[in-house]
Scaffold this motif. Structure first.
Motif, PDB file in Angstrom:
ATOM      1  N   UNK A 154       0.840  -1.206   0.000  1.00 21.06           N
ATOM      2  CA  UNK A 154       0.000   0.000   0.000  1.00 21.06           C
ATOM      3  C   UNK A 154       0.869   1.248   0.000  1.00 21.06           C
ATOM      4  N   UNK A 155       1.908   1.241   0.827  1.00 21.90           N
ATOM      5  CA  UNK A 155       2.824   2.376   0.940  1.00 21.90           C
ATOM      6  C   UNK A 155       3.475   2.702  -0.403  1.00 21.90           C
ATOM      7  N   UNK A 156       4.016   1.677  -1.070  1.00 22.16           N
ATOM      8  CA  UNK A 156       4.714   1.892  -2.335  1.00 22.16           C
ATOM      9  C   UNK A 156       3.766   2.372  -3.438  1.00 22.16           C
ATOM     10  N   UNK A 157       2.594   1.758  -3.527  1.00 23.29           N
ATOM     11  CA  UNK A 157       1.619   2.167  -4.545  1.00 23.29           C
ATOM     12  C   UNK A 157       1.191   3.611  -4.338  1.00 23.29           C
ATOM     13  N   UNK A 158       1.015   4.006  -3.093  1.00 25.80           N
ATOM     14  CA  UNK A 158       0.613   5.372  -2.765  1.00 25.80           C
ATOM     15  C   UNK A 158       1.684   6.375  -3.184  1.00 25.80           C
ATOM     16  N   UNK A 159       2.936   6.098  -2.825  1.00 25.72           N
ATOM     17  CA  UNK A 159       4.021   7.030  -3.132  1.00 25.72           C
ATOM     18  C   UNK A 159       4.259   7.120  -4.631  1.00 25.72           C
ATOM     19  N   UNK A 160       4.228   5.978  -5.312  1.00 29.13           N
ATOM     20  CA  UNK A 160       4.393   5.987  -6.768  1.00 29.13           C
ATOM     21  C   UNK A 160       3.271   6.781  -7.440  1.00 29.13           C
ATOM     22  N   UNK A 161       2.061   6.652  -6.930  1.00 28.30           N
ATOM     23  CA  UNK A 161       0.928   7.408  -7.477  1.00 28.30           C
ATOM     24  C   UNK A 161       1.138   8.903  -7.310  1.00 28.30           C
ATOM     25  N   UNK A 162       1.610   9.319  -6.131  1.00 30.96           N
ATOM     26  CA  UNK A 162       1.865  10.736  -5.893  1.00 30.96           C
ATOM     27  C   UNK A 162       2.928  11.278  -6.843  1.00 30.96           C
ATOM     28  N   UNK A 163       3.983  10.486  -7.040  1.00 29.61           N
ATOM     29  CA  UNK A 163       5.066  10.930  -7.914  1.00 29.61           C
ATOM     30  C   UNK A 163       4.584  11.054  -9.360  1.00 29.61           C
ATOM     31  N   UNK A 164       3.863  10.055  -9.838  1.00 25.56           N
ATOM     32  CA  UNK A 164       3.387  10.061 -11.221  1.00 25.56           C
ATOM     33  C   UNK A 164       2.409  11.205 -11.471  1.00 25.56           C
ATOM     34  N   UNK A 165       1.414  11.332 -10.586  1.00 27.09           N
ATOM     35  CA  UNK A 165       0.408  12.391 -10.746  1.00 27.09           C
ATOM     36  C   UNK A 165       1.033  13.772 -10.561  1.00 27.09           C
ATOM     37  N   UNK A 166       1.877  13.910  -9.533  1.00 31.19           N
ATOM     38  CA  UNK A 166       2.513  15.193  -9.256  1.00 31.19           C
ATOM     39  C   UNK A 166       3.442  15.647 -10.354  1.00 31.19           C
ATOM     40  N   UNK A 167       4.057  14.698 -11.053  1.00 29.29           N
ATOM     41  CA  UNK A 167       4.947  15.026 -12.166  1.00 29.29           C
ATOM     42  C   UNK A 167       4.161  15.365 -13.427  1.00 29.29           C
TER      43      UNK A 167
END
Length: 427
Positions: A154-167
């Motif tokens: 859950x932690x990794x999916x959340x952080x990857x989502x933030x990075x992708x969307x934020x970028x």
């Protein structure tokens, strides 16, 4: 411990990731930009911290595969330097080293969840999360591994989502903090930059987690280095990108001195509805951090308890070999710390003493002339680089934040006094 009760390298890596990715990555930026506003300075902070963590991962892989006993620094320091050195590390782990990160994660979770549930109930949720994770890890190693894998995913999916969307997306507000000018050349030689490294080093704390449970890892000679090194490298990449994303979506004025920097940044991008979901998942991923430290920390306490009379009651394990008493003793300390100090103060003095003792362990690795297992590359140059850089950080920390530093040293001194009155078990 039977093979079926042991974990593979992926679960060991998930433990490392869970312990590393927690409070620091979502809270440190606000304290850092108060001293260093240039984007290159921020990138350098997180890159240097990542390289130091990777050096540490190589060295701890060597130590862990040589001694092949759970207990981490307690075992390493006791066997290479002196029982006092190991005792002090175990004392620090018990009082602040692992209990403090649990308390800090719970405190951060409270701050992120306050807007969602109201202040009156948020502390109760923080306490409940600590107690829940203690219960989960009091059953068996396989239960701990199962829970940790789910939480880390859950932690990794959340952080990857933030990075992708934020970028990929731009904020409706022109509030970017990006500054790629030349001011970084002045900032990196300032005391503030060195103090900011304490926050970074704290954020990377946990890269050595798998080395504390060597006896619970299947084929540790092969799997321990793989878990430590792969997980640390992945986290370094994630850390650098998430800081850039937060800088992209928030101003220096918004971020400076704030704990909830992720909510501020992604609130500008997503609006109020986005703030709700970001805050919710940051709280959930902080539970994974609480879980990781609850699993690892008591193993050090248990290792010391097996060898010293004063702590002997904490050596008791259940039928699955889980140090239940040590888990709940550490939990009690965490709850006390949660109500005893400010977020920044607890983070700084815990970070200082962990940095000091970790540097001592890195130094101790030089005593291994013929390591029986994984060998760290470029020995002794990696150790020397780590030690010099770490001393530089601690000197500036003493200069810029003397109260927190001296408080940390005071904790070590109390541990020394306790050692003088304790007795080593000789049987």
């Amino acid at each position: 411990m039977k093979i079926k009760d042991k974990i593979g390298w992926k679960t060991a890596a998930s433990l490392v990731i869970a312990n590393m990715v927690g409070t620091g990555v979502f809270t440190s930026l606000g304290f850092q930009v108060a001293e260093s506003q240039n984007t290159w300075s921020i990138i350098l902070l997180w890159s240097i911290g990542g390289v130091m963590a990777l050096i540490g991962a190589f060295i701890y892989a060597e130590l862990g595969t040589h001694f092949k006993k759970s207990g981490g620094d307690y075992i390493f320091l006791s066997r290479t330097i002196h029982p006092l050195a190991g005792y002090l590390y175990a004392w620090i782990s018990l009082t602040v080293g692992f209990s403090a990160p649990i308390a800090i994660a719970a405190m951060a979770m409270v701050q992120y969840w306050e807007p969602l549930i109201g202040y009156k109930n948020s502390l109760t949720l923080g306490v409940s999360s600590i107690l829940l994770m203690s219960m989960v890890h009091s059953i068996s190693v396989s239960q701990s591994g199962f829970a940790q894998n789910i939480l880390t995913t859950i932690k990794l999916l959340f952080i990857l989502s933030l990075i992708i969307i934020g970028t990929a997306y731009a904020s409706a507000l022109a509030v970017s903090s990006y500054d790629f000018g030349s001011s970084w050349t002045r900032e990196i030689i300032s005391p503030g930059f060195a103090v900011s490294m304490i926050f970074v080093f704290y954020a990377y704390t946990g890269w050595n987690s798998a080395a504390y449970i060597v006896e619970e890892i299947e084929k540790p000679r092969k799997n321990l280095p793989k878990a430590l090194i792969s997980a640390t490298f992945l986290v370094m990449v994630l850390y650098i990108f998430i800081q850039l994303v937060m800088l992209k979506h928030a101003s220096i004025e918004q971020l400076s001195g704030k704990v909830q920097v992720a909510t501020l940044a992604f609130g500008n991008l997503f609006g109020n509805q986005g703030v709700f979901w970001v805050s919710l998942f940051i709280g959930i991923q902080l539970i994974a951090t609480i879980s990781g430290y609850t699993w690892v920390g008591p193993r050090i306490t248990n290792a010391m308890a097996k060898e010293f009379r004063f702590w002997r009651p904490l050596a008791i394990t259940n039928q699955s070999g889980v140090p239940v008493r040590a888990i709940w003793f550490n939990t009690g300390i965490s709850l006390i710390l949660m109500f005893s100090g400010s977020f920044e103060a607890v983070l700084l003095y815990a970070g200082f003493v962990l940095q000091l003792m970790g540097t001592l362990t890195i130094s101790a690795s030089l005593a291994l002339k013929k390591a029986e297992g994984f060998r760290s590359p470029f020995k002794p140059w990696l150790q020397i680089i780590y030690i010099i850089f770490s001393i530089w950080i601690m000197v500036f920390m003493l200069y810029d934040r003397p109260m927190e530093s001296l408080f940390g040293l005071g904790i070590i001194f109390i541990g020394f006094i306790v050692f003088l009155f304790d007795k080593k078990i000789t049987e």
